[in-house]
Write a protein that holds these residues in place. Structure first.
Motif, PDB file in Angstrom:
ATOM      1  N   ASP A 257      -8.352  12.292   7.376  1.00  0.00           N
ATOM      2  CA  ASP A 257      -8.107  11.909   5.982  1.00  0.00           C
ATOM      3  C   ASP A 257      -7.100  12.865   5.347  1.00  0.00           C
ATOM      4  OD1 ASP A 257      -9.897   9.842   6.130  1.00  0.00           O
ATOM      5  OD2 ASP A 257     -11.559  10.954   5.220  1.00  0.00           O
ATOM      6  N   ILE A 258      -6.220  12.298   4.556  1.00  0.00           N
ATOM      7  CA  ILE A 258      -5.321  13.117   3.747  1.00  0.00           C
ATOM      8  C   ILE A 258      -5.500  12.687   2.296  1.00  0.00           C
ATOM      9  CG2 ILE A 258      -3.404  11.535   4.295  1.00  0.00           C
ATOM     10  CD1 ILE A 258      -1.516  13.924   3.792  1.00  0.00           C
ATOM     11  N   ASN A 259      -5.820  13.642   1.438  1.00  0.00           N
ATOM     12  CA  ASN A 259      -6.117  13.390   0.031  1.00  0.00           C
ATOM     13  C   ASN A 259      -4.916  13.806  -0.823  1.00  0.00           C
ATOM     14  OD1 ASN A 259      -9.049  12.895   0.705  1.00  0.00           O
ATOM     15  ND2 ASN A 259      -8.882  15.047   1.284  1.00  0.00           N
ATOM     16  N   LEU A 260      -4.387  12.859  -1.570  1.00  0.00           N
ATOM     17  CA  LEU A 260      -3.167  13.083  -2.335  1.00  0.00           C
ATOM     18  C   LEU A 260      -3.403  12.840  -3.814  1.00  0.00           C
ATOM     19  CD1 LEU A 260      -0.332  11.387  -0.248  1.00  0.00           C
ATOM     20  CD2 LEU A 260      -0.357  13.751  -0.993  1.00  0.00           C
ATOM     21  N   ASP A 261      -2.806  13.668  -4.625  1.00  0.00           N
ATOM     22  CA  ASP A 261      -2.730  13.453  -6.065  1.00  0.00           C
ATOM     23  C   ASP A 261      -1.413  14.066  -6.516  1.00  0.00           C
ATOM     24  OD1 ASP A 261      -2.956  13.187  -8.767  1.00  0.00           O
ATOM     25  OD2 ASP A 261      -4.882  14.217  -8.957  1.00  0.00           O
ATOM     26  N   ILE A 262      -0.426  13.215  -6.755  1.00  0.00           N
ATOM     27  CA  ILE A 262       0.922  13.712  -7.013  1.00  0.00           C
ATOM     28  C   ILE A 262       1.524  12.931  -8.176  1.00  0.00           C
ATOM     29  CG2 ILE A 262       1.922  12.156  -5.282  1.00  0.00           C
ATOM     30  CD1 ILE A 262       3.949  14.396  -4.659  1.00  0.00           C
ATOM     31  N   THR A 263       2.291  13.612  -9.004  1.00  0.00           N
ATOM     32  CA  THR A 263       2.884  13.021 -10.201  1.00  0.00           C
ATOM     33  C   THR A 263       4.397  13.032 -10.093  1.00  0.00           C
ATOM     34  OG1 THR A 263       1.021  13.742 -11.578  1.00  0.00           O
ATOM     35  CG2 THR A 263       3.076  13.201 -12.705  1.00  0.00           C
ATOM     36  N   PHE A 264       5.012  11.874 -10.395  1.00  0.00           N
ATOM     37  CA  PHE A 264       6.465  11.745 -10.457  1.00  0.00           C
ATOM     38  C   PHE A 264       6.837  11.404 -11.906  1.00  0.00           C
ATOM     39  CE2 PHE A 264       5.218  10.563  -6.149  1.00  0.00           C
ATOM     40  CZ  PHE A 264       6.066  11.357  -5.382  1.00  0.00           C
ATOM     41  N   PRO A 265       7.257  12.375 -12.695  1.00  0.00           N
ATOM     42  CA  PRO A 265       7.514  12.105 -14.120  1.00  0.00           C
ATOM     43  C   PRO A 265       8.686  11.163 -14.365  1.00  0.00           C
ATOM     44  CG  PRO A 265       7.251  14.472 -13.688  1.00  0.00           C
ATOM     45  CD  PRO A 265       7.383  13.798 -12.370  1.00  0.00           C
ATOM     46  N   ASN A 266       9.606  11.030 -13.395  1.00  0.00           N
ATOM     47  CA  ASN A 266      10.825  10.266 -13.633  1.00  0.00           C
ATOM     48  C   ASN A 266      10.986   9.089 -12.676  1.00  0.00           C
ATOM     49  OD1 ASN A 266      11.713  12.256 -15.616  1.00  0.00           O
ATOM     50  ND2 ASN A 266      12.157  13.577 -13.875  1.00  0.00           N
ATOM     51  N   MET A 267       9.885   8.562 -12.167  1.00  0.00           N
ATOM     52  CA  MET A 267       9.924   7.430 -11.241  1.00  0.00           C
ATOM     53  C   MET A 267       8.849   6.425 -11.615  1.00  0.00           C
ATOM     54  SD  MET A 267      12.286   7.618  -8.843  1.00  0.00           S
ATOM     55  CE  MET A 267      11.612   6.617  -7.528  1.00  0.00           C
ATOM     56  N   PRO A 268       9.220   5.197 -12.027  1.00  0.00           N
ATOM     57  CA  PRO A 268       8.201   4.167 -12.288  1.00  0.00           C
ATOM     58  C   PRO A 268       7.460   3.801 -11.009  1.00  0.00           C
ATOM     59  CG  PRO A 268      10.331   3.562 -13.241  1.00  0.00           C
ATOM     60  CD  PRO A 268      10.580   4.741 -12.363  1.00  0.00           C
ATOM     61  N   CYS A 269       6.231   3.389 -11.162  1.00  0.00           N
ATOM     62  CA  CYS A 269       5.407   3.075  -9.989  1.00  0.00           C
ATOM     63  C   CYS A 269       6.002   1.945  -9.151  1.00  0.00           C
ATOM     64  CB  CYS A 269       3.996   2.696 -10.424  1.00  0.00           C
ATOM     65  SG  CYS A 269       3.055   4.051 -11.177  1.00  0.00           S
ATOM     66  N   GLU A 270       6.703   0.995  -9.799  1.00  0.00           N
ATOM     67  CA  GLU A 270       7.256  -0.135  -9.068  1.00  0.00           C
ATOM     68  C   GLU A 270       8.375   0.264  -8.122  1.00  0.00           C
ATOM     69  OE1 GLU A 270       5.177  -1.726 -12.562  1.00  0.00           O
ATOM     70  OE2 GLU A 270       6.623  -0.102 -12.234  1.00  0.00           O
ATOM     71  N   VAL A 271       8.949   1.428  -8.295  1.00  0.00           N
ATOM     72  CA  VAL A 271      10.096   1.833  -7.480  1.00  0.00           C
ATOM     73  C   VAL A 271       9.662   2.640  -6.257  1.00  0.00           C
ATOM     74  CG1 VAL A 271      12.345   3.004  -7.550  1.00  0.00           C
ATOM     75  CG2 VAL A 271      11.477   1.851  -9.579  1.00  0.00           C
ATOM     76  N   ILE A 272       8.473   3.241  -6.294  1.00  0.00           N
ATOM     77  CA  ILE A 272       8.050   4.176  -5.247  1.00  0.00           C
ATOM     78  C   ILE A 272       7.364   3.431  -4.108  1.00  0.00           C
ATOM     79  CG2 ILE A 272       6.640   6.189  -4.720  1.00  0.00           C
ATOM     80  CD1 ILE A 272       6.881   7.016  -7.614  1.00  0.00           C
ATOM     81  N   THR A 273       7.672   3.849  -2.880  1.00  0.00           N
ATOM     82  CA  THR A 273       7.009   3.343  -1.683  1.00  0.00           C
ATOM     83  C   THR A 273       6.470   4.526  -0.896  1.00  0.00           C
ATOM     84  OG1 THR A 273       8.562   1.503  -1.578  1.00  0.00           O
ATOM     85  CG2 THR A 273       7.291   1.938   0.392  1.00  0.00           C
ATOM     86  N   LEU A 274       5.288   4.357  -0.316  1.00  0.00           N
ATOM     87  CA  LEU A 274       4.662   5.401   0.507  1.00  0.00           C
ATOM     88  C   LEU A 274       4.519   4.880   1.929  1.00  0.00           C
ATOM     89  CD1 LEU A 274       3.165   8.060   0.999  1.00  0.00           C
ATOM     90  CD2 LEU A 274       1.088   6.972   0.122  1.00  0.00           C
ATOM     91  N   ASP A 275       5.119   5.595   2.887  1.00  0.00           N
ATOM     92  CA  ASP A 275       5.066   5.228   4.300  1.00  0.00           C
ATOM     93  C   ASP A 275       4.581   6.408   5.126  1.00  0.00           C
ATOM     94  OD1 ASP A 275       6.185   2.784   3.608  1.00  0.00           O
ATOM     95  OD2 ASP A 275       8.233   3.480   3.984  1.00  0.00           O
ATOM     96  N   ILE A 276       3.994   6.107   6.298  1.00  0.00           N
ATOM     97  CA  ILE A 276       3.564   7.128   7.252  1.00  0.00           C
ATOM     98  C   ILE A 276       4.129   6.772   8.619  1.00  0.00           C
ATOM     99  CG2 ILE A 276       1.617   8.226   8.399  1.00  0.00           C
ATOM    100  CD1 ILE A 276      -0.076   7.688   5.978  1.00  0.00           C
ATOM    101  N   LEU A 277       4.800   7.725   9.250  1.00  0.00           N
ATOM    102  CA  LEU A 277       5.335   7.566  10.600  1.00  0.00           C
ATOM    103  C   LEU A 277       4.836   8.721  11.449  1.00  0.00           C
ATOM    104  CD1 LEU A 277       9.067   6.856   9.621  1.00  0.00           C
ATOM    105  CD2 LEU A 277       7.264   5.170   9.972  1.00  0.00           C
TER     106      LEU A 277
END
Length: 419
Positions: free
Chosen positions: A69-89
Motif C-alpha cells: 500500500d502507498i498512502n498519498l495526500d498531496i496538494t496542487f494549488p495551481n492544477m484543477p483536478c480535471e487536468v491531473i492524471t495519476l499513473d503507476i509503471l
C-alpha cells in the motif's frame, strides 16, 4: 578434628584480632566517600536495568510477493483536478493508468491563497478510466444515436463491432489512444452537451487547485508513480500524456505541490500515534516512516519536473507493552529540473538533461530485506545484581588501597617528626 587445619589453610578471608585494628579520621572520610560512590553507582545500575532499548535485526522479507500500500495526500494549488492524471509503471511492464478514481478522493481548492481550504469534488471526472475504451465504445447507440468518434475509431457501415462514442469520456480516451490533442473538448458535441467544456473552462479561469488523497497498491519492485497533465496512453516501449490543454495556457498551470502525507504500508498506527515509543534511545524517530510529510515544492515554473527517489524497506516494531506494528521506512532524495535542460541556475557546472514531461514523479525501489526493531530491557535481573556486586567490590577495593596509602604516608611523616 583433622579436617579443621585443612579448612584453615584454604581460608581466603583471614581475620585480624580486634586489638590489631587501628581506626583513623582519614579512613572514616574514605569510608563515607566510598558509600556515596556506591549509592550513586547502584542508582545508575538500577536506571540502566529499567531502561528500554531498541534492538534492530535485519532479515529477509518473506512478504516480498505481496502488494504494498502507498498512502498519498498531496496538494496542487495551481492544477484543477480535471487536468491531473495519476499513473503507476514498474519494471515488470505492468501499468496502472489514470487511477485517481480508484481509492482516491479529489478536493477542489477554490481559493488558491489558502490551499488548506478545499471541498470534495462532487462530480466524477471524465478523465477516469475505470473501464476500457473498447468496452465503452462498443455499447452501441443511445438516445442520441451512435455518437461520433471523430475519426479516432472506425465507424464504417458493416464494420463489426461498430464503435459508438456516446459520451465525452469515450471520445477523450479514443483521442488518447490515437495520440491526438484533445484540449478542453471544445467543438465536440458530447462534451458540449454534458457541460464539460464550460465546467473545465470555468475552473481553469478561476485558478482552482486540487488535493488528492487516498491509497493505492504497488508491486514490491522498482517503478514509478507520477502525476502528470492530460490523459495517458501506454503501449509497448512508451508512455505518453496529452499535454494539449496544459500547453494551451501560457500563464496557467504548474506542478507546485505540498506533500501533506506519504507513507507505505498500513497507516493506522500513524493516526493512533503509537509508533516508536522508546526508540529514541538509538536515534530512531517517527520521521523515518514519513520523512516527506509537510514538504513544499514551490518554484512557480510551468515546464518543470519534480522527482523523488525513494528507498523503501519493510519494518516491524515489536513493543513491550503495545501491539506489534508492521510498517515501512523510506529514505528520499529530492530533485527537480527544467524540461528545456541546460545549466543549473545555482550550480553552473551542473547540466540538466533535456526532455520529459511536467509533473511529479515518485521513483520507488523496494528492498528485499526487512528490519525488525524489538524493544527490550537493557539488562536482565542477574545482570543488574552482578553489576551492583561489581560496583560495591570495586569501590571497596579502591577505598582499601587508598586508605593504606594514606595510612602509610601518615606513618612515614610521623616517624620523620619523631627523629
Amino acid at each position: 578434628m583433622t579436617s579443621r587445619p585443612k579448612l584453615l589453610s584454604i581460608d581466603a578471608f583471614s581475620k585480624t584480632i580486634e586489638d590489631a585494628k587501628i581506626k583513623t579520621a582519614s579512613g572514616g572520610i574514605i569510608t563515607l566517600l566510598c558509600c556515596v560512590i556506591v549509592l550513586y553507582l547502584i542508582r545508575n545500575e538500577y536506571n540502566d536495568y529499567k531502561s528500554i532499548i531498541n534492538l534492530p535485526t535485519l532479515v529477509v522479507d518473506k512478504e516480498i510477493n505481496k502488494p504494498l500500500d502507498i498512502n498519498l495526500d498531496i496538494t496542487f494549488p495551481n492544477m484543477p483536478c480535471e487536468v491531473i492524471t495519476l499513473d503507476i509503471l514498474d519494471v515488470s511492464g505492468d501499468a496502472k493508468v489514470d487511477i485517481l478514481k480508484s481509492g482516491f478522493q479529489k478536493f477542489r481548492i477554490t481559493n488558491p491563497a489558502d490551499p488548506t481550504n478545499s471541498e470534495i469534488l462532487d462530480d466524477e471526472s471524465i478523465l477516469s478510466n475505470d473501464i476500457s475504451l473498447l468496452e465503452m465504445a462498443t455499447r452501441g447507440e443511445d438516445a442520441n444515436g451512435c455518437g461520433s468518434c471523430y475519426g479516432a475509431l472506425p465507424q464504417d457501415e458493416g464494420f463489426e463491432p461498430k464503435y459508438c462514442c456516446n459520451d465525452c469520456r469515450t471520445v477523450k480516451l479514443a483521442y488518447a489512444e490515437k495520440l491526438w490533442a484533445f484540449y478542453d473538448g471544445t467543438d465536440i458535441d458530447q462534451c458540449e452537451r454534458e457541460g464539460y467544456v464550460s465546467k473545465i473552462t470555468e475552473r481553469i479561469q478561476a485558478n482552482e487547485g486540487c488535493r488528492v488523497k487516498g491509497t493505492t497498491q504497488i508491486n514490491r519492485i522498482s517503478g514509478n508513480l507520477h502525476f502528470a497533465p492530460g490523459a495517458s496512453d501506454t503501449n509497448p516501449g512508451r508512455h505518453v500524456h496529452d499535454l494539449s490543454l496544459y500547453d494551451k495556457y501560457d500563464d496557467k498551470f504548474n506542478f507546485d505541490h505540498i506533500v501533506n502525507h506519504l507513507s507505505f504500508g498500513p497507516s493506522e498506527h500513524l493516526k493512533k500515534g503509537n509508533l516508536i515509543s522508546a526508540s529514541s534511545q538509538d536515534g530512531e524517530s517517527e520521521d523515518s516512516t514519513t520523512p516527506l510529510d509537510g514538504y513544499r515544492a514551490e518554484l512557480h515554473k510551468k515546464n518543470h519536473m519534480y522527482s523523488y527517489y525513494l528507498k523503501v524497506v519493510a519494518t516491524r516494531f515489536e513493543f513491550l507493552d503495545k501491539p506489534t506494528v508492521e510498517t515501512n521506512q523510506f529514505s528520499v532524495i529530492t530533485h527537480d529540473r527544467p524540461l528545456v535542460g541546460g545549466r543549473d541556475e545555482d550550480h553552473q557546472h551542473t547540466l540538466h538533461a533535456r526532455g520529459g514531461i511536467p509533473g511529479v514523479f515518485l521513483f520507488f525501489e523496494i528492498s528485499p530485506m526487512k528490519i525488525i526493531n524489538k524493544e527490550q530491557f537493557a539488562k536482565t535481573w542477574s545482570g543488574f545484581v552482578l553489576g551492583v556486586i561489581s560496583s560495591v567490590a570495586g569501590v571497596l577495593m579502591v577505598g582499601a588501597l587508598l586508605d593504606r596509602s594514606v595510612w602509610a604516608a601518615e606513618k612515614a611523616i610521623r616517624q620523620k617528626k619523631d627523629l
